[in-house]
Enzyme design. Sequence first.
Site, PDB file in Angstrom:
ATOM      1  N   ARG A  62       0.833  -1.216   0.000  1.00  9.85           N
ATOM      2  CA  ARG A  62       0.000   0.000   0.000  1.00  9.85           C
ATOM      3  C   ARG A  62       0.864   1.261   0.000  1.00  9.85           C
ATOM      4  O   ARG A  62       0.446   2.333  -0.429  1.00  9.85           O
ATOM      5  CB  ARG A  62      -0.982   0.017   1.190  1.00  9.85           C
ATOM      6  CG  ARG A  62      -1.814   1.307   1.245  1.00  9.85           C
ATOM      7  CD  ARG A  62      -3.103   1.185   2.036  1.00  9.85           C
ATOM      8  NE  ARG A  62      -2.936   0.508   3.298  1.00  9.85           N
ATOM      9  CZ  ARG A  62      -2.374   1.042   4.385  1.00  9.85           C
ATOM     10  NH1 ARG A  62      -1.939   2.275   4.376  1.00  9.85           N
ATOM     11  NH2 ARG A  62      -2.266   0.330   5.492  1.00  9.85           N
ATOM     12  N   TYR A 115     -15.087  14.539 -17.942  1.00  6.19           N
ATOM     13  CA  TYR A 115     -15.506  13.148 -17.874  1.00  6.19           C
ATOM     14  C   TYR A 115     -16.688  13.063 -16.887  1.00  6.19           C
ATOM     15  O   TYR A 115     -16.665  13.726 -15.841  1.00  6.19           O
ATOM     16  CB  TYR A 115     -14.315  12.316 -17.386  1.00  6.19           C
ATOM     17  CG  TYR A 115     -14.682  10.911 -17.026  1.00  6.19           C
ATOM     18  CD1 TYR A 115     -15.105  10.011 -18.000  1.00  6.19           C
ATOM     19  CD2 TYR A 115     -14.636  10.478 -15.712  1.00  6.19           C
ATOM     20  CE1 TYR A 115     -15.463   8.720 -17.662  1.00  6.19           C
ATOM     21  CE2 TYR A 115     -14.985   9.179 -15.367  1.00  6.19           C
ATOM     22  CZ  TYR A 115     -15.408   8.312 -16.347  1.00  6.19           C
ATOM     23  OH  TYR A 115     -15.767   7.049 -16.016  1.00  6.19           O
ATOM     24  N   ASP A 187      -6.208  17.198 -16.620  1.00  5.24           N
ATOM     25  CA  ASP A 187      -6.464  15.795 -16.962  1.00  5.24           C
ATOM     26  C   ASP A 187      -5.961  15.604 -18.393  1.00  5.24           C
ATOM     27  O   ASP A 187      -6.532  16.150 -19.338  1.00  5.24           O
ATOM     28  CB  ASP A 187      -7.968  15.506 -16.846  1.00  5.24           C
ATOM     29  CG  ASP A 187      -8.315  14.047 -17.135  1.00  5.24           C
ATOM     30  OD1 ASP A 187      -7.593  13.401 -17.916  1.00  5.24           O
ATOM     31  OD2 ASP A 187      -9.330  13.559 -16.605  1.00  5.24           O
ATOM     32  N   LYS A 212      -7.059   4.221 -20.183  1.00  9.84           N
ATOM     33  CA  LYS A 212      -7.309   4.556 -21.579  1.00  9.84           C
ATOM     34  C   LYS A 212      -6.041   4.329 -22.411  1.00  9.84           C
ATOM     35  O   LYS A 212      -5.599   3.211 -22.513  1.00  9.84           O
ATOM     36  CB  LYS A 212      -7.832   5.996 -21.661  1.00  9.84           C
ATOM     37  CG  LYS A 212      -8.926   6.320 -20.615  1.00  9.84           C
ATOM     38  CD  LYS A 212     -10.217   5.535 -20.776  1.00  9.84           C
ATOM     39  CE  LYS A 212     -11.155   5.637 -19.590  1.00  9.84           C
ATOM     40  NZ  LYS A 212     -11.572   6.978 -19.189  1.00  9.84           N
TER      41      LYS A 212
HETATM   42  C1  LIG Z   1     -12.167   7.522 -17.992  1.00 14.32           C
HETATM   43  C2  LIG Z   1     -11.767   8.877 -17.601  1.00 14.32           C
HETATM   44  C3  LIG Z   1     -11.553   9.215 -16.249  1.00 14.32           C
HETATM   45  C4  LIG Z   1     -11.808   8.230 -15.110  1.00 14.32           C
HETATM   46  O1  LIG Z   1     -10.841   7.228 -15.101  1.00 14.32           O
HETATM   47  P1  LIG Z   1     -11.087   5.742 -14.516  1.00 14.32           P
HETATM   48  O2  LIG Z   1      -9.805   5.058 -14.835  1.00 14.32           O
HETATM   49  O3  LIG Z   1     -12.272   5.172 -15.245  1.00 14.32           O
HETATM   50  O4  LIG Z   1     -11.342   5.876 -13.060  1.00 14.32           O
HETATM   51  C5  LIG Z   1     -11.109  10.483 -15.965  1.00 14.32           C
HETATM   52  N1  LIG Z   1     -10.889  11.396 -16.943  1.00 14.32           N
HETATM   53  C6  LIG Z   1     -11.102  11.112 -18.251  1.00 14.32           C
HETATM   54  C7  LIG Z   1     -10.862  12.162 -19.280  1.00 14.32           C
HETATM   55  C8  LIG Z   1     -11.550   9.852 -18.623  1.00 14.32           C
HETATM   56  O5  LIG Z   1     -11.782   9.590 -19.917  1.00 14.32           O
END
Ligand SMILES: *Cc1c(COP(=O)(O)O)cnc(C)c1O
Length: 399
Positions: A62, A115, A187, A212
């Site tokens: 952790r 998102y 992000d 992603k």
């Molecule tokens: C999918 C996504 C998230 C969230 O991520 P997870 O891995 O599903 O928790 C945050 N920001 C963007 C732009 C995303 O496409």
Amino acid sequence: MSKLNLKKAQFATLCVHGSGGVDQATGAVSIPIYQSSTFAFQSARAGAEIFAGEREGYVYTRIGNPTQTALEREIAFLENGEAGLAFGSGMAAISSVIFSLCKSGSNVVASNTLYGGTHQFFMETLPRYEIEVREIDGTNLDNFTDNIDENTRCIYIETPANPTLTIIDIKNCAKIAHKHKIPLIVDNTFPTPYFQRPLDLGADIVVHSATKYIGGHGDTVAGLAIGKKDYIDELRGTILRDIGGIISPLNAWLLVRGLKTLAVRMERHEENALEVAKYLTLHPKVKQVWFPGLTTHPQHQLACEQMSGFGGIVSFEIKGGRKAGEKLMNSVQLFTLAVSLGDVDSLIEHPGSMTHSTYSAEDLEKVCISEGFVRLSVGIEDRHDLIDDLSQALKRVDT
Ligand SMILES: *Cc1c(COP(=O)(O)O)cnc(C)c1O
């Protein structure tokens, strides 16, 4: 450890070698998956010294794990940041960063196209801890300045935004944030560091859904945060340690492997996306196409200035609204009807009823997500097959 001087290496080389090269302990060419929850100390004194922070060493997964370290080293190189930190999901990374900066009474100024999960976190969860998020139209920078007050702890943006591909000016946003002595969080999930490096443009913290493009194969859920070493160390030692949103060693390994091909994958994603976007633009059943690489994109110029490429997501509005969109999504054969994005396989989804169903009807309209709005994550298949598939599906649609 690699003999290569990674400070001088180009991006594609860093993708392959940035995690640290051959494992020193065993000679393993692929970083081992250190599937261990706890780590033995050499002696009682050594254990106490590690706990006291006087000696380096692993204690408990952790708090840190060697496979995770390889991933964090790699992403820090790729984003050109001092340090990286891995999480169990993108939402764990985003929520941890926000909780690390805010306390009750704080507020965050954020762009309004986000998102869907981030929007829900901002609108539903944070208010329960008396943290307010002011979501504003980030394409007009004055909106940031106008909404910042003495309790604002950060600016949060997503660019290109999910799913409308709205572009926000990172450099000028950073200037506004720094004028108010607060950090800018970006992000960077959509472009990845291959096409956009927010820290180089003045941002302070980058977050990712590594689920992603970073992972790239649709087999892992994970998140990342990158920033200054002092900040990342503190985040690791406080929120990550206390709340425990950690990545597993296996998932860290999958991301290290995914990153090795990031540069070549992103090239192909973009080439294919551009062809798909051009094809859709000319299609009579398509009302509008959003892709930052098209000169018709309202912020194409800004995209060219702050990105070195445009990514692999294409959104469009089909004539005939929801019904036509549903027919299209039920008719594709190569594209998979699924949420998520950034996989080698092409995906199609309807943000209004799926990823962005957390937005109210009014908010959807505000950010231009209509009933006929469809999002494509263009994969790395042959582009002719992708266009043929869209073509046969569009033929079945009545508009
Ligand atoms: C999918 C996504 C998230 C969230 O991520 P997870 O891995 O599903 O928790 C945050 N920001 C963007 C732009 C995303 O496409």
